[in-house]
Design a protein around this motif. Structure first.
Motif, PDB file in Angstrom:
ATOM      1  N   MET A  32       0.820  -1.201   0.000  1.00 20.16           N
ATOM      2  CA  MET A  32       0.000   0.000   0.000  1.00 20.16           C
ATOM      3  C   MET A  32       0.858   1.257   0.000  1.00 20.16           C
ATOM      4  SD  MET A  32      -3.109  -1.051  -0.133  1.00 20.16           S
ATOM      5  CE  MET A  32      -4.032   0.395   0.384  1.00 20.16           C
ATOM      6  N   MET A  33       1.888   1.253   0.826  1.00 17.31           N
ATOM      7  CA  MET A  33       2.789   2.403   0.898  1.00 17.31           C
ATOM      8  C   MET A  33       3.645   2.521  -0.361  1.00 17.31           C
ATOM      9  SD  MET A  33       5.613   3.270   3.849  1.00 17.31           S
ATOM     10  CE  MET A  33       4.337   3.040   5.121  1.00 17.31           C
ATOM     11  N   ALA A  34       4.092   1.367  -0.869  1.00 17.66           N
ATOM     12  CA  ALA A  34       4.960   1.370  -2.048  1.00 17.66           C
ATOM     13  C   ALA A  34       4.239   1.885  -3.283  1.00 17.66           C
ATOM     14  CB  ALA A  34       5.491  -0.040  -2.297  1.00 17.66           C
ATOM     15  N   ALA A  35       2.945   1.567  -3.414  1.00 19.05           N
ATOM     16  CA  ALA A  35       2.190   1.988  -4.601  1.00 19.05           C
ATOM     17  C   ALA A  35       2.143   3.501  -4.740  1.00 19.05           C
ATOM     18  CB  ALA A  35       0.778   1.418  -4.545  1.00 19.05           C
ATOM     19  N   LYS A  36       2.271   4.212  -3.619  1.00 22.33           N
ATOM     20  CA  LYS A  36       2.215   5.669  -3.652  1.00 22.33           C
ATOM     21  C   LYS A  36       3.511   6.290  -4.182  1.00 22.33           C
ATOM     22  CE  LYS A  36      -0.942   5.790   0.320  1.00 22.33           C
ATOM     23  NZ  LYS A  36      -1.144   6.253   1.710  1.00 22.33           N
ATOM     24  N   LEU A  37       4.568   5.495  -4.317  1.00 24.71           N
ATOM     25  CA  LEU A  37       5.858   6.014  -4.768  1.00 24.71           C
ATOM     26  C   LEU A  37       5.946   6.168  -6.283  1.00 24.71           C
ATOM     27  CD1 LEU A  37       8.268   3.932  -2.472  1.00 24.71           C
ATOM     28  CD2 LEU A  37       7.492   6.285  -2.140  1.00 24.71           C
ATOM     29  N   ASP A  38       4.915   5.708  -7.013  1.00 22.96           N
ATOM     30  CA  ASP A  38       4.998   5.772  -8.473  1.00 22.96           C
ATOM     31  C   ASP A  38       5.062   7.198  -8.992  1.00 22.96           C
ATOM     32  OD1 ASP A  38       2.435   6.404  -7.772  1.00 22.96           O
ATOM     33  OD2 ASP A  38       1.501   5.358  -9.464  1.00 22.96           O
ATOM     34  N   VAL A  39       4.564   8.159  -8.218  1.00 23.66           N
ATOM     35  CA  VAL A  39       4.596   9.553  -8.654  1.00 23.66           C
ATOM     36  C   VAL A  39       6.034  10.044  -8.801  1.00 23.66           C
ATOM     37  CG1 VAL A  39       4.454  10.458  -6.289  1.00 23.66           C
ATOM     38  CG2 VAL A  39       3.690  11.871  -8.207  1.00 23.66           C
ATOM     39  N   ILE A  40       6.948   9.522  -7.972  1.00 22.74           N
ATOM     40  CA  ILE A  40       8.351   9.933  -8.060  1.00 22.74           C
ATOM     41  C   ILE A  40       8.955   9.460  -9.378  1.00 22.74           C
ATOM     42  CG2 ILE A  40      10.636   9.696  -7.009  1.00 22.74           C
ATOM     43  CD1 ILE A  40       9.275   9.425  -4.313  1.00 22.74           C
ATOM     44  N   GLY A  41       8.689   8.197  -9.735  1.00 27.61           N
ATOM     45  CA  GLY A  41       9.193   7.687 -10.999  1.00 27.61           C
ATOM     46  C   GLY A  41       8.597   8.413 -12.192  1.00 27.61           C
ATOM     47  N   ASP A  42       7.301   8.740 -12.123  1.00 26.97           N
ATOM     48  CA  ASP A  42       6.652   9.454 -13.226  1.00 26.97           C
ATOM     49  C   ASP A  42       7.261  10.848 -13.415  1.00 26.97           C
ATOM     50  OD1 ASP A  42       5.003   7.298 -13.614  1.00 26.97           O
ATOM     51  OD2 ASP A  42       3.340   8.118 -12.444  1.00 26.97           O
ATOM     52  N   LEU A  43       7.507  11.528 -12.306  1.00 26.48           N
ATOM     53  CA  LEU A  43       8.108  12.862 -12.392  1.00 26.48           C
ATOM     54  C   LEU A  43       9.511  12.797 -12.987  1.00 26.48           C
ATOM     55  CD1 LEU A  43       6.998  14.453  -8.985  1.00 26.48           C
ATOM     56  CD2 LEU A  43       6.214  15.093 -11.276  1.00 26.48           C
ATOM     57  N   LEU A 216      17.781   6.187  -5.919  1.00 28.77           N
ATOM     58  CA  LEU A 216      16.509   6.471  -5.261  1.00 28.77           C
ATOM     59  C   LEU A 216      15.346   6.261  -6.218  1.00 28.77           C
ATOM     60  CD1 LEU A 216      14.837   7.555  -2.889  1.00 28.77           C
ATOM     61  CD2 LEU A 216      15.291   9.876  -3.745  1.00 28.77           C
ATOM     62  N   ILE A 217      15.508   6.691  -7.459  1.00 30.29           N
ATOM     63  CA  ILE A 217      14.441   6.544  -8.456  1.00 30.29           C
ATOM     64  C   ILE A 217      14.158   5.067  -8.728  1.00 30.29           C
ATOM     65  CG2 ILE A 217      13.751   7.063 -10.814  1.00 30.29           C
ATOM     66  CD1 ILE A 217      13.863   9.475  -8.923  1.00 30.29           C
ATOM     67  N   LEU A 218      15.223   4.275  -8.872  1.00 25.89           N
ATOM     68  CA  LEU A 218      15.044   2.846  -9.118  1.00 25.89           C
ATOM     69  C   LEU A 218      14.325   2.173  -7.959  1.00 25.89           C
ATOM     70  CD1 LEU A 218      18.503   1.918 -10.662  1.00 25.89           C
ATOM     71  CD2 LEU A 218      16.306   1.876 -11.825  1.00 25.89           C
ATOM     72  N   PHE A 278      23.531   1.878 -19.495  1.00 19.25           N
ATOM     73  CA  PHE A 278      22.917   0.672 -18.929  1.00 19.25           C
ATOM     74  C   PHE A 278      22.002   1.041 -17.762  1.00 19.25           C
ATOM     75  CE2 PHE A 278      22.738  -2.888 -16.008  1.00 19.25           C
ATOM     76  CZ  PHE A 278      22.570  -3.987 -16.838  1.00 19.25           C
ATOM     77  N   ALA A 279      22.494   1.878 -16.860  1.00 16.49           N
ATOM     78  CA  ALA A 279      21.707   2.264 -15.687  1.00 16.49           C
ATOM     79  C   ALA A 279      20.500   3.108 -16.075  1.00 16.49           C
ATOM     80  CB  ALA A 279      22.591   3.028 -14.703  1.00 16.49           C
ATOM     81  N   LEU A 280      20.681   4.032 -17.022  1.00 17.25           N
ATOM     82  CA  LEU A 280      19.568   4.884 -17.445  1.00 17.25           C
ATOM     83  C   LEU A 280      18.480   4.062 -18.150  1.00 17.25           C
ATOM     84  CD1 LEU A 280      21.160   8.205 -18.761  1.00 17.25           C
ATOM     85  CD2 LEU A 280      19.501   7.949 -16.917  1.00 17.25           C
ATOM     86  N   ALA A 281      18.895   3.070 -18.928  1.00 12.38           N
ATOM     87  CA  ALA A 281      17.914   2.223 -19.607  1.00 12.38           C
ATOM     88  C   ALA A 281      17.051   1.480 -18.593  1.00 12.38           C
ATOM     89  CB  ALA A 281      18.627   1.235 -20.533  1.00 12.38           C
ATOM     90  N   LEU A 282      17.673   0.981 -17.526  1.00 17.55           N
ATOM     91  CA  LEU A 282      16.921   0.303 -16.483  1.00 17.55           C
ATOM     92  C   LEU A 282      15.990   1.260 -15.748  1.00 17.55           C
ATOM     93  CD1 LEU A 282      19.437  -2.148 -14.751  1.00 17.55           C
ATOM     94  CD2 LEU A 282      17.470  -2.727 -16.163  1.00 17.55           C
ATOM     95  N   ALA A 283      16.501   2.458 -15.473  1.00 20.45           N
ATOM     96  CA  ALA A 283      15.742   3.399 -14.651  1.00 20.45           C
ATOM     97  C   ALA A 283      14.577   4.021 -15.398  1.00 20.45           C
ATOM     98  CB  ALA A 283      16.667   4.502 -14.128  1.00 20.45           C
ATOM     99  N   THR A 284      14.789   4.389 -16.654  1.00 22.24           N
ATOM    100  CA  THR A 284      13.788   5.181 -17.373  1.00 22.24           C
ATOM    101  C   THR A 284      12.909   4.340 -18.281  1.00 22.24           C
ATOM    102  OG1 THR A 284      15.265   5.610 -19.254  1.00 22.24           O
ATOM    103  CG2 THR A 284      15.371   7.128 -17.383  1.00 22.24           C
ATOM    104  N   ARG A 285      13.430   3.192 -18.763  1.00 17.53           N
ATOM    105  CA  ARG A 285      12.717   2.403 -19.775  1.00 17.53           C
ATOM    106  C   ARG A 285      12.331   3.273 -20.968  1.00 17.53           C
ATOM    107  NH1 ARG A 285       8.054  -0.519 -16.498  1.00 17.53           N
ATOM    108  NH2 ARG A 285       8.187   1.336 -15.231  1.00 17.53           N
ATOM    109  N   ASN A 286      13.193   4.232 -21.274  1.00 19.27           N
ATOM    110  CA  ASN A 286      12.948   5.172 -22.370  1.00 19.27           C
ATOM    111  C   ASN A 286      14.253   5.345 -23.137  1.00 19.27           C
ATOM    112  OD1 ASN A 286      12.890   7.986 -23.636  1.00 19.27           O
ATOM    113  ND2 ASN A 286      10.761   7.718 -23.052  1.00 19.27           N
ATOM    114  N   SER A 287      14.306   4.789 -24.359  1.00 16.55           N
ATOM    115  CA  SER A 287      15.550   4.808 -25.125  1.00 16.55           C
ATOM    116  C   SER A 287      15.964   6.223 -25.517  1.00 16.55           C
ATOM    117  CB  SER A 287      15.409   3.937 -26.372  1.00 16.55           C
ATOM    118  OG  SER A 287      14.297   4.350 -27.163  1.00 16.55           O
ATOM    119  N   ALA A 288      14.985   7.068 -25.822  1.00 15.80           N
ATOM    120  CA  ALA A 288      15.316   8.435 -26.220  1.00 15.80           C
ATOM    121  C   ALA A 288      15.997   9.192 -25.087  1.00 15.80           C
ATOM    122  CB  ALA A 288      14.056   9.168 -26.662  1.00 15.80           C
ATOM    123  N   ALA A 289      15.579   8.925 -23.862  1.00 11.16           N
ATOM    124  CA  ALA A 289      16.183   9.601 -22.717  1.00 11.16           C
ATOM    125  C   ALA A 289      17.624   9.156 -22.487  1.00 11.16           C
ATOM    126  CB  ALA A 289      15.363   9.332 -21.464  1.00 11.16           C
TER     127      ALA A 289
END
Length: 425
Positions: A32-43, A216-218, A278-289
């Protein structure tokens, strides 16, 4: 602490894996607490996407301008086409060999088949509203063809394309505009060149700063994902995920080996240079980034020519979609095995070709739309993809990480083959 040391710690593979493991444990223990952390990854992902288009447009236009001044454009185009075709065939064949050898969709246990049925037919609200919502927007597999793909590449309004974040249309504009600017006399275009170079370096610096909070983001992203979905979907699709993981490892090893052989560095130095993308690909799942990090690794760490790399990285990331290509091969063969469909040489060849075309069609697409393009490959074999769609959605966050890794590291290898070898010191 020195900023260089802090950056090295942030992109260290062990720190990345540790952050993912801790986040997963937190998500399972306190969902329940972990689900609220998705806003950090989205930002965080939105911050990275914010710089992607200006970075790509400025890099392509500026690099094309320098390319025309240096000469050799025709030879470069032939090399690019050869590498794209060769890389596409390679990843498709590797994916097919692994899936046909491991056969993850065959001999599924009864318990797993019951889980499949529950996931396909369940709806928390007791109705079919969730399924209808998904399929209400899932029209891409039946409408995307070669003509539609070509039409979607040309922007009728470049400002609208930039406002909507359409990377493929922005790339087409940048290529055409860059070709035109390259033919403008240097005394006239020097002001634009300086402005574009400023935008490019500013975006690159911003992306570098955003790498510092990666651990922290991961942690937050992995915790939020498992907090929402739990491990049930992973159990149901475990065999497919394992097979796709094996494919990813094989392709990543092949790509790293190519980069090592093409560069003038040792294997240890080559792997160290690939840590950031490698780390950015894991963290963002966005190749352009990941493009600024790929360019930095190839140019500053491995010694490839900047004028070529800055052009080739955006071009290959947008067109050479090796991650989605191999994913479509694996997913289609898994569905065929799941339904007991025997595939001969002709059918497997059809899957490979259709998967490569679907990969090209996935340019500019992300998330659920990328997964839905599996329907393009299944339709040629009359496979019921619709029934398995929700199964792939359940494990897509994990598969998306692997797709992005294959795309980022694979395209880094492709650029190293396209560009001239760096001179040994």
């Amino acid at each position: 602490m020195n900023t260089k040391k802090l950056y090295a710690i942030a992109v260290n593979p062990w720190v990345v894996i540790g952050s993912l493991a801790l986040g997963s444990a937190f998500g399972l223990l306190l969902p329940m607490m972990a689900a609220k952390l998705d806003v950090i990854g989205d930002l965080y992902v939105n911050l990275l996407k914010m710089t992607t288009l200006p970075f790509m447009v400025s890099a392509v236009i500026f690099s094309l301008q320098r390319l025309f001044r240096d000469g050799g454009t025709s030879r470069l185009i032939v090399r690019v086409v050869a590498v794209i075709l060769g890389a596409s065939a390679t990843v498709a064949i590797v994916g097919a060999i692994v899936l046909l050898t491991m056969r993850p969709g065959a001999n599924i246990s009864t318990a797993t088949m019951h889980t499949f049925g529950a996931m396909v037919g369940s709806d928390g609200s007791g109705s079919n509203e969730t399924v209808m919502s998904l399929y209400g927007t899932d029209t891409v597999p039946k409408t995307v063809g070669l003509t539609d793909m070509l039409k979607s590449m040309v922007p009728s309004n470049i400002f609208a394309a930039l406002a909507s974040g359409d990377a493929l249309k922005a790339l087409v504009f940048a290529l055409l505009f860059g070709l035109a600017v390259g033919r403008v006399p240097e005394r006239i275009s020097v002001g634009l060149s300086q402005a574009l170079e400023t935008v490019y370096h500013a975006c690159q610096k911003l992306m570098h700063w955003l790498s510092y909070p990666l651990p922290l983001i991961l942690f937050c992203m992995s915790a939020a994902q498992l907090g929402k979905s739990g491990v049930g979907p992973l159990h149901a699709m475990l065999q497919f995920v394992i097979a796709f993981f094996v494919v990813a490892v094989l392709l990543l090893v092949l790509a790293a080996t190519i980069i090592w052989k093409r560069s003038a560095n040792s294997l240890a130095s080559t792997l160290d240079a690939l840590r950031a993308p490698f780390a950015l690909a894991l963290a963002t799942r966005n190749s352009a980034a990941c493009m600024p990090s790929m360019i930095e690794s190839l140019v500053d760490r491995l010694g490839f020519a900047r004028s070529r790399v800055e052009l080739m990285v955006p071009l290959t990331v947008s067109l050479l979609r090796v991650g989605p290509m191999v994913y479509y091969v694996c997913a289609t063969l898994f569905i065929a095995q799941l339904y007991g469909r025997h595939l001969g040489v002709v059918e497997v060849s059809t899957v490979l070709l259709a998967s490569v075309l679907a990969g090209f069609a996935s340019a500019g697409m992300t998330g659920l739309v990328t997964v839905s393009l599996i329907g393009m490959t299944c339709v040629y074999l009359s496979l019921p993809f619709e029934a398995a769609f929700i199964l792939f959605l359940a494990v897509d966050p994990l598969c998306d990480m692997l797709r992005t890794l294959i795309l980022v590291i694979g395209n880094t290898a492709a650029v190293s083959v396209i560009c001239p070898r760096p001179l040994k010191l």
